[in-house]
Design an enzyme around this catalytic site. Sequence first.
Site, PDB file in Angstrom:
ATOM      1  CD1 TRP A  26      -2.095  -2.278   1.693  1.00 35.16           C
ATOM      2  CD2 TRP A  26      -2.939  -1.279  -0.119  1.00 35.16           C
ATOM      3  NE1 TRP A  26      -3.053  -3.098   1.165  1.00 35.16           N
ATOM      4  CE2 TRP A  26      -3.592  -2.520   0.059  1.00 35.16           C
ATOM      5  CE3 TRP A  26      -3.307  -0.476  -1.194  1.00 35.16           C
ATOM      6  CZ2 TRP A  26      -4.594  -2.971  -0.800  1.00 35.16           C
ATOM      7  CZ3 TRP A  26      -4.300  -0.922  -2.057  1.00 35.16           C
ATOM      8  CH2 TRP A  26      -4.933  -2.148  -1.865  1.00 35.16           C
ATOM      9  CE  LYS A  31      -8.585  -2.179   4.487  1.00 36.31           C
ATOM     10  NZ  LYS A  31      -8.629  -3.422   3.820  1.00 36.31           N
ATOM     11  CG  ASP A  56      -3.106   3.881   4.296  1.00 35.73           C
ATOM     12  OD1 ASP A  56      -4.151   3.753   4.957  1.00 35.73           O
ATOM     13  OD2 ASP A  56      -2.861   3.204   3.272  1.00 35.73           O
TER      14      ASP A  56
HETATM   15  N1  PMP Z   1      -4.411   1.290   2.396  1.00 38.59           N
HETATM   16  C1  PMP Z   1      -4.451   0.135   3.080  1.00 38.59           C
HETATM   17  C2  PMP Z   1      -3.566  -0.051   4.272  1.00 38.59           C
HETATM   18  C3  PMP Z   1      -5.318  -0.874   2.665  1.00 38.59           C
HETATM   19  O1  PMP Z   1      -5.381  -2.031   3.336  1.00 38.59           O
HETATM   20  C4  PMP Z   1      -6.150  -0.674   1.538  1.00 38.59           C
HETATM   21  C5  PMP Z   1      -7.138  -1.688   1.053  1.00 38.59           C
HETATM   22  N2  PMP Z   1      -7.007  -2.962   1.470  1.00 38.59           N
HETATM   23  C6  PMP Z   1      -6.035   0.539   0.855  1.00 38.59           C
HETATM   24  C7  PMP Z   1      -5.169   1.500   1.324  1.00 38.59           C
HETATM   25  C8  PMP Z   1      -6.842   0.804  -0.371  1.00 38.59           C
HETATM   26  O2  PMP Z   1      -8.148   1.010  -0.021  1.00 38.59           O
HETATM   27  P1  PMP Z   1      -9.328   1.066  -1.088  1.00 38.59           P
HETATM   28  O3  PMP Z   1      -9.513  -0.308  -1.602  1.00 38.59           O
HETATM   29  O4  PMP Z   1     -10.463   1.566  -0.250  1.00 38.59           O
HETATM   30  O5  PMP Z   1      -8.927   2.029  -2.144  1.00 38.59           O
END
Ligand code: PMP
Length: 367
Positions: free
Chosen positions: A105, A198, A174
């Site tokens: 990520w 989550k 994040d």
């Molecule tokens: N950051 C983290 C730490 C994630 O776990 C995720 C999705 N699993 C995201 C960003 C991306 O999120 P989205 O699918 O809502 O764009």
Amino acid sequence: EQKQTINFGAGPAKLPQSVLLQAQKEFLSYSGIGISVLEMSHRSADFNKILNKTESLLRELVNIPDNYKVMFLQGGGSGQFSAVPLNLIGLKEGMCADYLVTGTWSSKAAKEAEKYGKVNVVHPKLESYTKIPDPGSWTLNPSASYVYYCCNETVHGVEFSFTPETNGVVLVADMSSNFLSRPVDVSKFGLIFAGAQKNVGCAGVTVVIVREDLLGHALKECPIVLDYKVQAEMNSLYNTPPCFSIYIMGLVLEWIKNNGGSAAMEMLNKQKSSMIYDIINASNGFYECPVDVTCRSRMNVPFRVGKKEGDEALEKEFLAGASKRGMISLKGHRSVGGIRASLYNAVTLEDTEALATYMKEFLKEHQ
Ligand code: PMP
């Protein structure tokens, strides 16, 4: 009626049963007004109450100082990968930002930021995402507009147990997969964002917490829906917000509050994750977690079954056996394979015990 299936999914993930029941009860007619939240105008007094309640619960539970704005935006965590540089990379003249890249990520976020400015990865590139490079080895750029990191890498199960020291440079985090799983000192951050799906609700809404003095620096090409200043001034109502997702988040926040807040969540999350890591550690290598012990995630526990690199046939059998016992979504992310147990706030101690019991039995049968 209690649900029989235990969901260990990485997100969208399990929601508290009481939240689902409450949403069901109010589904057709919210608070006796005769229409569903799904049908409400986002400019109505009723929705405003929901929005304000959700924000004030969030401010209380996360202990957000008054000089921070809270927004409820669309576009997910990935939308914020772009929104962060579009809004903040212009804070200083050099148009550069520091990134810690400790997993999928943060890697995606850094790639997105490269479209808008210079990205400096502050540590040597990691061969595998199984540890956090020692802060002593970071070369932070004092003229960077901000320092970015991902607090919990959901795919790899790598979580920061400390807040990076940036020597006064704006810190951006994040927190999508560990938001409200433990107390956080917001004052150390310039900006925090977290997708709700989550720990705090369902997909569709992403929380952004930003210090007021960072608003108003967006690049001219920043899409207006991602412009923090506009959205903050309009109380997330520049355009139609994800109304139902905000409502669900409000219910989850109420549930967190009734269950003791972030400190209580942290205690439970420590207990749950230790239960699984203890079994891995005591398995003589039958279960193997590749992540360094200093940064093992309390939210996402990744492990291989069979031997170090994993025995795929045995892992298949593990998953099939789990599924027979009603435990689902334990398959690791497709990029890393193996097993991943996500233990977000709504996953109970009993849920985790069911997995622990199964892991012990599976070990006994196969070692
Ligand atoms: N950051 C983290 C730490 C994630 O776990 C995720 C999705 N699993 C995201 C960003 C991306 O999120 P989205 O699918 O809502 O764009």
